[in-house]
Design an enzyme around this catalytic site. Structure first.
Site, PDB file in Angstrom:
ATOM      1  N   TYR A 337       0.847  -1.198   0.000  1.00 30.55           N
ATOM      2  CA  TYR A 337       0.000   0.000   0.000  1.00 30.55           C
ATOM      3  C   TYR A 337       0.879   1.242   0.000  1.00 30.55           C
ATOM      4  O   TYR A 337       1.777   1.384   0.829  1.00 30.55           O
ATOM      5  CB  TYR A 337      -0.889  -0.038   1.246  1.00 30.55           C
ATOM      6  CG  TYR A 337      -2.068   0.926   1.267  1.00 30.55           C
ATOM      7  CD1 TYR A 337      -2.190   1.973   0.373  1.00 30.55           C
ATOM      8  CD2 TYR A 337      -3.078   0.775   2.220  1.00 30.55           C
ATOM      9  CE1 TYR A 337      -3.266   2.825   0.403  1.00 30.55           C
ATOM     10  CE2 TYR A 337      -4.174   1.626   2.269  1.00 30.55           C
ATOM     11  CZ  TYR A 337      -4.254   2.655   1.360  1.00 30.55           C
ATOM     12  OH  TYR A 337      -5.330   3.503   1.398  1.00 30.55           O
ATOM     13  N   CYS A 338       0.631   2.154  -0.954  1.00 33.79           N
ATOM     14  CA  CYS A 338       1.322   3.452  -1.034  1.00 33.79           C
ATOM     15  C   CYS A 338       2.834   3.218  -1.098  1.00 33.79           C
ATOM     16  O   CYS A 338       3.310   2.484  -1.948  1.00 33.79           O
ATOM     17  CB  CYS A 338       0.903   4.336   0.140  1.00 33.79           C
ATOM     18  SG  CYS A 338       1.506   6.037   0.038  1.00 33.79           S
ATOM     19  N   VAL A 339       3.613   3.814  -0.197  1.00 37.93           N
ATOM     20  CA  VAL A 339       5.062   3.630  -0.240  1.00 37.93           C
ATOM     21  C   VAL A 339       5.429   2.183   0.056  1.00 37.93           C
ATOM     22  O   VAL A 339       6.474   1.690  -0.387  1.00 37.93           O
ATOM     23  CB  VAL A 339       5.770   4.602   0.729  1.00 37.93           C
ATOM     24  CG1 VAL A 339       5.460   4.259   2.183  1.00 37.93           C
ATOM     25  CG2 VAL A 339       7.272   4.607   0.517  1.00 37.93           C
ATOM     26  N   GLY A 341       3.858  -0.204  -1.279  1.00 38.41           N
ATOM     27  CA  GLY A 341       3.771  -0.773  -2.623  1.00 38.41           C
ATOM     28  C   GLY A 341       5.007  -0.461  -3.447  1.00 38.41           C
ATOM     29  O   GLY A 341       5.474  -1.293  -4.232  1.00 38.41           O
TER      30      GLY A 341
END
Length: 601
Positions: A337-339, A341
């Site tokens: 998720y987000c960073v 990811g």
């Protein structure tokens, strides 16, 4: 026909002047306490070593815009004439209304602009004039930045960003004497609202240790592990960087292939486990997945030298080893998720180079690998900005969580800053308990080495998508990543813009299922099937431009979660008996949500 202004009835009640006077005295005392809270760190020698640079950067950027216009006197005159013409039209319209005649507005707010929803902004000619004058001026300034010739795109982008901050701050809705709601509220309560507001202001400055930590939710209503982050499970592994949680099954059979979640470390993992109705983790467990989730440490000085390689080895690799010990399975599916990811994609490229096949598929939630179109956060990631931030982080060993929280709030100031300033500090209303905003305020620090590596390699130099990023001595190539990728973007994302995620989908060497969800960076992800609010789009190959992909895609109302689960299940449908935490080679260390998540920044 409108009534002449002088004939309009006063809507605000007459105040009790004695009570108003007492409250104004209390307000002044409260303002003194707020000032004392602001100065306290300075008096104790704890003030930040360097002053904020946002103001100077704003001045530099907007000065460049002014210079671009002044170099062409004819165009400058035309721009001034356009503004003057609009104000003349507004003045004529206001005079008509003052005489009781009907007049069409010269400027109207956008439909989603909630600042001017109160009827008096339109019914009262004075406030209507203030509103329209503000809209005319701010839009004219936006046009100047947009149409300034000879500006490089970075300067234009910075000017647009800082102009948005200034325009949001100068809205008449933010000031007591120019906001009809605030005037009515103050007269109705004889100023008691201002007293309550300034008390909360002093408390929030003190909580921010000299900086205003805007109160967006009531934190007293939430306790991690009690009524938030409550999905049952155990911490089965811990090192200096992570705790690994294994969640208790709720089905007799589970998919043989486990799921490992790599959350962002900019905020805490429980965004995916807010409450039972919203929890993605609880829902995934209920579908028959053996779910593991990393909970990152809230770093301090001792973690200063931990960079992306540490987060890969002591984070993802350590978690993969623990999952194998807990389940006996060498292959897993993953979510980043987000960073988290971005780290997962980086890790996949490293594993591809090393022929490490433990990750069988990957899902990315609003994560970027191509930062060409990374949005307004790039304003904070120029060469000078990164150098200043690196110097600041070297002194402490980490970046304060409040710095990132403020940056995220600045992406949407009319939604995340000024409504709370008005409602909390002027109307004196404590915010409602809202789990999402509680999580948003529960920020984390970031190690100096990790954050510097991320900013330079991703935002500043965009090395990952270019095949130029090196990690642990290995040059990374996303085209070597052949595992299936489920790449989720959200339509209104200000942190990982949909266009950025779409373009990044083209970087992988294997099959990519790109999905576009409604709403933004958080609400578009946390959209459970039980209470669906939005929709999602699916389509064919990731080719061309995002707009073209959307036109030929299929729109489905509701949550994308079931669609994702079918994607997961189709890859590895084999079922086995459910696995209890501690049923493998790792003994539980403590109950979920663990200890790292409780550390405050």
């Amino acid at each position: 026909m409108d009534k002449p202004y002088g004939e309009e009835k006063a809507q605000a009640p007459m105040p009790d002047f004695e009570e108003l006077s007492r409250n104004m005295t209390r307000f002044i005392e409260g303002a003194g306490k707020a000032a004392a809270a602001y100065l306290k760190p300075v008096q104790e020698g704890q003030a930040p070593a360097e002053p904020p640079v946002d103001a100077s950067e704003a001045i530099k950027s907007l000065t460049r815009v002014a210079e671009a216009w002044l170099t062409d006197p004819q165009k400058s005159l035309e721009a001034q004439s356009r503004l003057g013409t609009q104000f003349l039209s507004l003045w004529a319209s206001t005079l008509k209304r003052a005489q009781g005649e009907r007049a069409e507005p010269v400027a109207e707010p956008e439909p989603k602009d909630n600042r001017f929803k109160d009827p008096e902004w339109s019914e009262n000619p004075v406030f209507d004039f203030l509103k329209q004058a503000y809209l005319i001026s701010s839009r004219w300034a936006e046009d100047l930045v947009e149409n300034a010739e000879g500006l490089d795109e970075r300067t234009r982008h910075k000017a647009q960003f800082y102009l948005k901050q200034i325009a949001s701050a100068l809205s008449p809705s933010n000031f007591l004497l120019t906001n009809p709601e605030l005037i009515r509220e103050t007269l109705r309560e004889n100023g008691a609202n201002l007293v309550r507001g300034v008390e909360m202001l002093a408390e929030d400055i003190e909580a921010g240790r000299g900086e205003l930590k805007i109160r967006q939710s009531d934190p007293s209503n939430f306790k991690v592990g009690v009524n938030i982050a409550t999905t049952p499970g155990k911490v089965i592994f811990r090192n200096e960087l992570i705790e690994l949680i294994q969640y208790a099954p709720t089905t007799e059979k589970v998919l043989k292939r486990p799921l490992l979640i790599v959350p962002p470390w900019i905020n805490k993992y429980y965004i995916l486990d807010l409450n039972p109705e919203k929890s993605f983790i609880r829902w995934a467990v209920a579908q028959g997945l053996t779910v593991f989730c990393i909970s990152w440490v809230n770093p301090s000085e001792q973690h200063a030298e931990m960079g992306f390689e540490h987060y890969m080895r002591d984070g993802i690799f350590a978690a993969l080893d623990a999952v194998e010990q807990a389940t006996g399975e060498k292959k897993v599916t993953t979510i980043g998720y987000c960073v988290g990811g971005t780290l997962l994609a980086t890790t996949l490229a490293y594993m591809a180079a090393k022929r490490d096949k433990r990750i069988d598929s990957a899902t990315l939630f609003t994560a970027q690998v191509d930062f060409t179109h990374a949005g307004d956060l790039k304003v904070f990631a120029g060469e000078q900005e990164v150098r200043r931030l690196e110097a600041s982080m070297r002194k402490r060993g980490y970046l304060e969580g409040s710095r990132m929280a403020n940056a995220f709030n600045m992406l949407r100031p009319t939604d995340l800053i000024w409504p709370y300033v008005v409602n909390v500090y002027m109307k004196g209303k404590a915010p409602l308990p809202f789990d999402l905003l509680y999580w948003n305020a529960d920020s984390t620090r970031m190690p100096a080495a990790n954050h510097a590596y991320y900013l330079r390699n991703c935002y500043l130099e965009n090395k990952l998508v270019k095949g130029e990023m090196e990690l642990a001595g290995v040059k990374l190539d996303l085209k070597k990543v052949k595992v299936p990728v489920f790449n989720l973007a959200t339509k209104e994302d200000h942190i990982a813009p949909a266009r950025s995620v779409f373009e990044g989908s083209k970087a992988f060497g294997g099959p990519v299922d790109f999905v576009l969800a409604g709403s933004g960076h958080i609400a578009g992800v946390v959209n459970p099937p039980g209470k669906p609010k939005y929709q999602f789009w699916t389509g064919g190959p990731v080719e061309g431009e995002l707009e073209d992909w959307v036109k030929q895609s299929s729109e489905t109302p509701g949550s994308w979660w079931p669609y994702w689960f079918e994607w997961i299940k189709a890859q590895a449908p084999r079922m086995v008996s459910a696995r209890e935490p501690g049923g493998g080679k790792l003994e539980p260390l403590c109950d979920a949500p663990g200890t790292y998540v409780l550390e405050k920044a």
